[in-house]
Design a protein around this motif. Structure first.
Motif, PDB file in Angstrom:
ATOM      1  N   ALA A  77      76.065  17.426  -1.549  1.00 17.16           N
ATOM      2  CA  ALA A  77      75.779  16.195  -0.792  1.00 17.16           C
ATOM      3  C   ALA A  77      75.518  15.200  -1.333  1.00 17.16           C
ATOM      4  O   ALA A  77      75.770  14.051  -1.209  1.00 17.16           O
ATOM      5  CB  ALA A  77      74.629  16.768   0.215  1.00 17.16           C
ATOM      6  N   GLY A 120      77.272  13.487   1.118  1.00 20.48           N
ATOM      7  CA  GLY A 120      76.342  13.903   2.183  1.00 20.48           C
ATOM      8  C   GLY A 120      75.676  12.812   2.992  1.00 20.48           C
ATOM      9  O   GLY A 120      75.408  13.183   4.060  1.00 20.48           O
ATOM     10  N   ILE A 165      78.239  11.804   5.629  1.00 17.52           N
ATOM     11  CA  ILE A 165      78.317  12.733   6.679  1.00 17.52           C
ATOM     12  C   ILE A 165      77.218  12.853   7.482  1.00 17.52           C
ATOM     13  O   ILE A 165      77.133  12.772   8.686  1.00 17.52           O
ATOM     14  CB  ILE A 165      78.439  14.116   5.938  1.00 17.52           C
ATOM     15  CG1 ILE A 165      79.859  14.044   5.228  1.00 17.52           C
ATOM     16  CG2 ILE A 165      78.613  15.072   6.949  1.00 17.52           C
ATOM     17  CD1 ILE A 165      80.888  13.845   6.102  1.00 17.52           C
ATOM     18  N   ALA A 182      86.588  14.579   7.286  1.00 13.45           N
ATOM     19  CA  ALA A 182      86.222  15.898   7.341  1.00 13.45           C
ATOM     20  C   ALA A 182      86.699  16.580   8.703  1.00 13.45           C
ATOM     21  O   ALA A 182      86.967  17.763   8.593  1.00 13.45           O
ATOM     22  CB  ALA A 182      84.347  15.968   7.430  1.00 13.45           C
ATOM     23  N   THR A 198      83.787  22.181   6.717  1.00 17.03           N
ATOM     24  CA  THR A 198      82.313  22.601   7.020  1.00 17.03           C
ATOM     25  C   THR A 198      81.294  22.140   6.475  1.00 17.03           C
ATOM     26  O   THR A 198      81.358  21.811   5.256  1.00 17.03           O
ATOM     27  CB  THR A 198      82.291  24.296   6.609  1.00 17.03           C
ATOM     28  OG1 THR A 198      83.712  24.972   7.363  1.00 17.03           O
ATOM     29  CG2 THR A 198      81.235  24.886   7.332  1.00 17.03           C
ATOM     30  N   VAL A 199      80.209  21.722   7.341  1.00 18.51           N
ATOM     31  CA  VAL A 199      79.190  20.969   6.550  1.00 18.51           C
ATOM     32  C   VAL A 199      78.002  22.208   6.576  1.00 18.51           C
ATOM     33  O   VAL A 199      77.773  22.955   7.407  1.00 18.51           O
ATOM     34  CB  VAL A 199      78.719  20.097   7.666  1.00 18.51           C
ATOM     35  CG1 VAL A 199      77.277  19.443   7.041  1.00 18.51           C
ATOM     36  CG2 VAL A 199      79.410  18.951   7.900  1.00 18.51           C
ATOM     37  N   GLU A 234      76.466  27.065   8.301  1.00 17.01           N
ATOM     38  CA  GLU A 234      77.563  26.308   8.205  1.00 17.01           C
ATOM     39  C   GLU A 234      77.922  26.009   9.556  1.00 17.01           C
ATOM     40  O   GLU A 234      78.106  26.533  10.387  1.00 17.01           O
ATOM     41  CB  GLU A 234      78.574  26.942   7.228  1.00 17.01           C
ATOM     42  CG  GLU A 234      78.170  27.313   5.958  1.00 17.01           C
ATOM     43  CD  GLU A 234      79.638  28.209   5.420  1.00 17.01           C
ATOM     44  OE1 GLU A 234      80.577  28.243   5.903  1.00 17.01           O
ATOM     45  OE2 GLU A 234      79.230  28.470   4.123  1.00 17.01           O
ATOM     46  N   ALA A 241      82.900  20.936  10.823  1.00 11.28           N
ATOM     47  CA  ALA A 241      82.669  19.253  10.898  1.00 11.28           C
ATOM     48  C   ALA A 241      82.688  18.686  12.532  1.00 11.28           C
ATOM     49  O   ALA A 241      82.017  17.830  12.940  1.00 11.28           O
ATOM     50  CB  ALA A 241      83.546  18.424   9.971  1.00 11.28           C
ATOM     51  N   PHE A 272      79.470  19.049  14.057  1.00 12.54           N
ATOM     52  CA  PHE A 272      78.439  18.528  13.430  1.00 12.54           C
ATOM     53  C   PHE A 272      77.967  17.242  14.029  1.00 12.54           C
ATOM     54  O   PHE A 272      76.747  16.941  14.200  1.00 12.54           O
ATOM     55  CB  PHE A 272      78.683  18.408  11.909  1.00 12.54           C
ATOM     56  CG  PHE A 272      77.649  17.802  11.072  1.00 12.54           C
ATOM     57  CD1 PHE A 272      76.416  18.554  10.872  1.00 12.54           C
ATOM     58  CD2 PHE A 272      77.545  16.555  10.712  1.00 12.54           C
ATOM     59  CE1 PHE A 272      75.497  17.962  10.116  1.00 12.54           C
ATOM     60  CE2 PHE A 272      76.540  16.009   9.957  1.00 12.54           C
ATOM     61  CZ  PHE A 272      75.469  16.522   9.819  1.00 12.54           C
ATOM     62  N   ASN A 287      73.630  13.656  14.524  1.00  9.19           N
ATOM     63  CA  ASN A 287      74.278  15.098  14.102  1.00  9.19           C
ATOM     64  C   ASN A 287      73.431  16.088  14.277  1.00  9.19           C
ATOM     65  O   ASN A 287      72.336  16.039  15.146  1.00  9.19           O
ATOM     66  CB  ASN A 287      74.388  15.059  12.476  1.00  9.19           C
ATOM     67  CG  ASN A 287      72.859  14.855  11.891  1.00  9.19           C
ATOM     68  OD1 ASN A 287      71.837  15.610  12.009  1.00  9.19           O
ATOM     69  ND2 ASN A 287      72.710  13.924  10.842  1.00  9.19           N
ATOM     70  N   VAL A 297      71.557  18.325   4.753  1.00 11.56           N
ATOM     71  CA  VAL A 297      72.882  18.518   4.281  1.00 11.56           C
ATOM     72  C   VAL A 297      73.012  18.840   3.015  1.00 11.56           C
ATOM     73  O   VAL A 297      72.676  18.019   2.014  1.00 11.56           O
ATOM     74  CB  VAL A 297      73.862  17.342   4.922  1.00 11.56           C
ATOM     75  CG1 VAL A 297      75.421  17.479   4.432  1.00 11.56           C
ATOM     76  CG2 VAL A 297      73.818  17.022   6.224  1.00 11.56           C
ATOM     77  N   VAL A 318      79.510  19.777   1.415  1.00 17.13           N
ATOM     78  CA  VAL A 318      80.591  19.863   2.402  1.00 17.13           C
ATOM     79  C   VAL A 318      81.750  20.534   1.890  1.00 17.13           C
ATOM     80  O   VAL A 318      82.103  20.466   0.889  1.00 17.13           O
ATOM     81  CB  VAL A 318      80.992  18.264   2.946  1.00 17.13           C
ATOM     82  CG1 VAL A 318      82.081  18.431   3.888  1.00 17.13           C
ATOM     83  CG2 VAL A 318      80.054  17.598   3.294  1.00 17.13           C
TER      84      VAL A 318
END
Length: 295
Positions: A74, A113, A116, A129, A135-136, A146, A149, A152, A159, A167, A170
């Motif tokens: 991140a 991060g 995101i 993403a 996958t975050v 996990e 995305a 998320f 989010n 986070v 990713v």
């Protein structure tokens, strides 16, 4: 302008950062690159009691590849992701999307991060993403989890993190070697937020028919949009300009952004169709170039 008063914490481990998030919950915000957060503080759009600076957490600044997955910490700066040849080889779309993020000065500070987690529906990394089925990875007091995305991002700058979660990475699937990737964006000026943007990753067979299509769109709804309606219309079809244009036209029905100070909803629908068409066309051209080069 100056930010409001807050207590400043600078943990040097993920565990310490999580403990701080757990302790202060909704009263705290996380500082990574600060390219979005600091203006929000200065304009009083955010007013946390506690600011948790994760810049000293070395564990969040790693890029690793494990088989068919590229994991990006991140805290990795966007400019690092933009210029890393290993990233370009594994997930070409990232190197194509990141140059559209603000200006180079922003990308030297901005983090993967942070972008995101900020969950701006017009931002490039959330769009990438969602397109790439990334996958975050979140870390909270209950441990790591996990989240896909596309799940998320829950709404406008919202989010799915719980108050005690961060986070931390990713995870991007490595793009198949024979695929072509592209990112197209339309903004009022270089470095502005996108009025509409699209990412595309495609693969073709020997007869130039689509065998796989992934399309994402930014700036047209409260979250990044995976354009499944466009994808479904192209699978098995020849990669002709007519087929691409007909499929791209379907994205207009998914545009939910209303009129605002930057553009009308009708104009965004027009732009959405345009950027999707251009992104798919460019991805097809890139796939053909990959084939010609034998890679």
């Amino acid at each position: 302008m100056k930010p409001p008063k807050f207590m400043y914490c600078d943990p040097d481990s993920v565990e310490e950062a999580v403990a701080l998030k757990s302790r202060y919950g909704h009263d705290s915000l996380v500082l990574a690159g600060g390219q979005s957060l600091m203006p929000m503080l200065n304009m009083r759009l955010a007013n946390p009691d506690v600011l948790i600076d994760i810049n000293r957490v070395a564990a969040l600044q790693q890029i690793t590849r494990d088989g068919d997955v590229l994991e990006v910490g991140a805290g990795v700066r966007q400019s690092v992701l933009e210029s890393d040849p290993a990233v370009a080889a594994a997930v070409p779309l990232l190197g194509l999307a990141i140059p559209f993020i603000g200006h180079i000065e922003n990308r030297h500070r901005g983090t993967v991060g942070g972008s995101i987690a900020h969950a701006d529906a017009a931002a490039e990394l959330p769009c990438a993403a969602v397109t790439l089925d990334a996958t975050v990875v979140l870390h909270g007091t209950a441990g790591r989890r996990e989240v896909a995305a596309r799940d998320f991002f829950e709404g406008f700058m919202t989010n799915c993190c719980t108050p005690d979660e961060l986070v931390v990475a990713v995870r991007f699937p490595v793009t198949p070697a024979a695929s072509g990737s592209a990112f197209v964006e339309h903004a009022r000026r270089q470095g502005d937020f996108a009025l509409a943007a699209s990412a595309a990753v495609v693969a073709l067979d020997a007869e130039r028919r689509f065998t796989s299509v992934a399309v994402g769109v930014a700036g047209i709804a409260a979250t990044p949009v995976r354009a499944t309606v466009v994808q479904d219309r192209l699978i098995g079809q020849a990669a002709t300009a007519e087929n691409i244009a007909a499929a791209a036209a379907a994205i207009g029905d998914t545009v939910s952004s209303a009129d605002d100070i930057h553009a009308t909803g009708a104009y965004r629908k027009h732009l959405a169709v345009t950027v999707v068409k251009r992104a798919i066309t460019a991805a097809v051209e890139n796939a053909a170039a990959v084939e010609r080069n034998g890679s």
